[in-house]
Structure formats: structure tokens, C-alpha cells
Design a protein around this motif. Structure first.
Motif, short mmCIF file in Angstrom:
data_model
loop_
_atom_site.label_atom_id
_atom_site.label_comp_id
_atom_site.label_asym_id
_atom_site.label_seq_id
_atom_site.Cartn_x
_atom_site.Cartn_y
_atom_site.Cartn_z
N VAL A 12 1.00 -1.38 0.04
CA VAL A 12 0.54 -0.21 -0.24
C VAL A 12 0.67 1.36 0.12
CG1 VAL A 12 -1.60 1.22 1.50
CG2 VAL A 12 -1.94 -0.87 1.44
N LEU A 13 2.22 1.46 1.08
CA LEU A 13 2.90 2.04 0.63
C LEU A 13 3.59 2.58 -0.74
CD1 LEU A 13 3.99 4.56 2.60
CD2 LEU A 13 5.66 2.96 3.06
N LEU A 14 4.42 1.49 -1.00
CA LEU A 14 4.44 1.62 -2.76
C LEU A 14 3.74 2.38 -3.29
CD1 LEU A 14 7.01 0.70 -4.07
CD2 LEU A 14 6.08 -1.24 -4.52
N ILE A 15 2.46 1.47 -3.27
CA ILE A 15 1.47 1.71 -4.14
C ILE A 15 1.14 3.99 -4.03
CG2 ILE A 15 -1.17 2.24 -5.39
CD1 ILE A 15 -1.09 -1.24 -4.85
N VAL A 16 1.26 3.98 -3.00
CA VAL A 16 0.77 5.57 -2.66
C VAL A 16 1.80 6.59 -3.17
CG1 VAL A 16 0.67 7.32 -0.44
CG2 VAL A 16 -0.39 4.74 -0.97
N VAL A 17 3.32 6.17 -2.86
CA VAL A 17 4.42 7.14 -3.27
C VAL A 17 4.57 6.34 -4.82
CG1 VAL A 17 6.75 6.97 -2.75
CG2 VAL A 17 6.01 6.35 -1.23
N PHE A 19 2.14 6.27 -6.67
CA PHE A 19 0.82 7.36 -7.48
C PHE A 19 1.08 9.31 -7.55
CE2 PHE A 19 -3.50 9.34 -6.84
CZ PHE A 19 -4.22 8.91 -7.92
N PHE A 20 1.04 8.92 -5.67
CA PHE A 20 1.69 11.02 -5.55
C PHE A 20 2.73 11.50 -5.38
CE2 PHE A 20 -2.09 9.50 -2.76
CZ PHE A 20 -3.24 10.52 -3.53
N GLY A 21 3.88 10.64 -5.06
CA GLY A 21 5.04 10.97 -5.69
C GLY A 21 6.21 11.37 -4.55
N THR A 22 7.27 11.37 -4.21
CA THR A 22 7.71 11.98 -3.05
C THR A 22 7.21 13.53 -2.20
OG1 THR A 22 10.08 11.87 -3.70
CG2 THR A 22 9.04 10.29 -2.60
N GLY A 23 6.98 14.54 -3.94
CA GLY A 23 7.05 15.80 -3.14
C GLY A 23 5.64 16.50 -2.44
N LYS A 24 5.38 15.82 -3.43
CA LYS A 24 3.21 15.60 -2.41
C LYS A 24 3.30 15.39 -1.38
CE LYS A 24 0.98 15.90 -7.35
NZ LYS A 24 0.20 15.95 -7.76
N LEU A 25 3.87 13.90 -1.27
CA LEU A 25 3.83 13.53 0.25
C LEU A 25 4.67 14.23 1.40
CD1 LEU A 25 3.85 9.71 -0.44
CD2 LEU A 25 2.15 10.86 -0.02
N ARG A 26 5.93 14.91 1.06
CA ARG A 26 6.22 16.04 1.80
C ARG A 26 5.99 17.17 1.85
NH1 ARG A 26 10.68 17.13 -0.97
NH2 ARG A 26 10.99 14.88 -0.61
N ASN A 27 4.88 17.41 1.06
CA ASN A 27 4.46 19.07 1.42
C ASN A 27 2.70 18.16 2.81
OD1 ASN A 27 5.77 20.41 -0.10
ND2 ASN A 27 5.03 20.06 -2.19
N LEU A 28 2.31 17.18 2.02
CA LEU A 28 1.14 16.78 3.00
C LEU A 28 1.37 17.04 4.54
CD1 LEU A 28 -1.83 15.96 2.37
CD2 LEU A 28 -1.13 13.58 2.96
N GLY A 29 2.90 16.49 4.16
CA GLY A 29 3.15 16.37 6.15
C GLY A 29 2.80 17.37 6.04
N LYS A 30 3.84 18.20 6.34
CA LYS A 30 4.36 19.50 6.11
C LYS A 30 2.82 20.72 6.54
CE LYS A 30 8.64 20.90 3.96
NZ LYS A 30 9.84 21.70 3.11
N ASP A 31 2.11 20.50 5.94
CA ASP A 31 0.71 20.95 6.83
C ASP A 31 -0.07 20.11 6.93
OD1 ASP A 31 0.94 22.82 3.66
OD2 ASP A 31 -0.58 20.93 2.27
N LEU A 32 -0.19 19.20 7.69
CA LEU A 32 0.03 18.79 8.01
C LEU A 32 0.47 19.07 9.62
CD1 LEU A 32 -2.96 16.36 9.51
CD2 LEU A 32 -0.68 14.02 9.01
N GLY A 33 1.31 18.95 10.01
CA GLY A 33 2.13 19.24 11.03
C GLY A 33 1.95 20.95 11.77
#
Length: 67
Positions: A12-17, A19-33
Motif C-alpha cells: 500500500v505504501l509503495l502504491i501511494v508513493v 501515485f502521489f510522488g514524494t514531493g506531494k507527500l512531503r508537502n502534505l506532511g508539512k501541511d498536516l504538521g
């Protein structure tokens, strides 16, 4: 047991990465934090404000009772 398997979550983690890419996930983490930080700050300010209001009301009732 399929949902608690480590391999299931790795796929599941591999598919999410992929699909979204690491850049979007990093931004999502910053926004959530940032949202969590602002929420905690608001809770602390609300709790402190409640204490100040209670103290102000007690001072008013003390001064009006003495008159």
C-alpha cells in the motif's frame, strides 16, 4: 490476517508513493504538521483565556460584593 500483515502495508505504501510522488507527500506532511501545531496552539490559548476570564469574573464579584 491480511490487513495486519506487514507486506500488505508495504505494498500500500509503495502504491501511494508511486501515485502521489514524494514531493506531494512531503508537502502534505508539512501541511498536516502545521495544522496540528496551530490546533494545539489554539487549544492552549483557549485554556489560558478561560482562566483569565474566570479570574476577571471573580475580581468583579469580589468588588461588587464589598460595595
Amino acid at each position: 490476517m491480511g490487513i495486519s500483515s506487514i507486506w500488505h502495508w508495504l505494498v500500500v505504501l509503495l502504491i501511494v508513493v508511486l501515485f502521489f510522488g514524494t514531493g506531494k507527500l512531503r508537502n502534505l506532511g508539512k501541511d498536516l504538521g502545521g495544522a496540528v501545531h496551530d490546533f494545539k496552539k489554539g487549544i492552549e490559548e483557549g485554556a489560558d483565556g478561560g482562566k483569565e476570564e474566570t479570574a476577571a469574573k471573580q475580581d468583579e464579584s469580589d468588588s461588587s460584593g464589598k460595595s
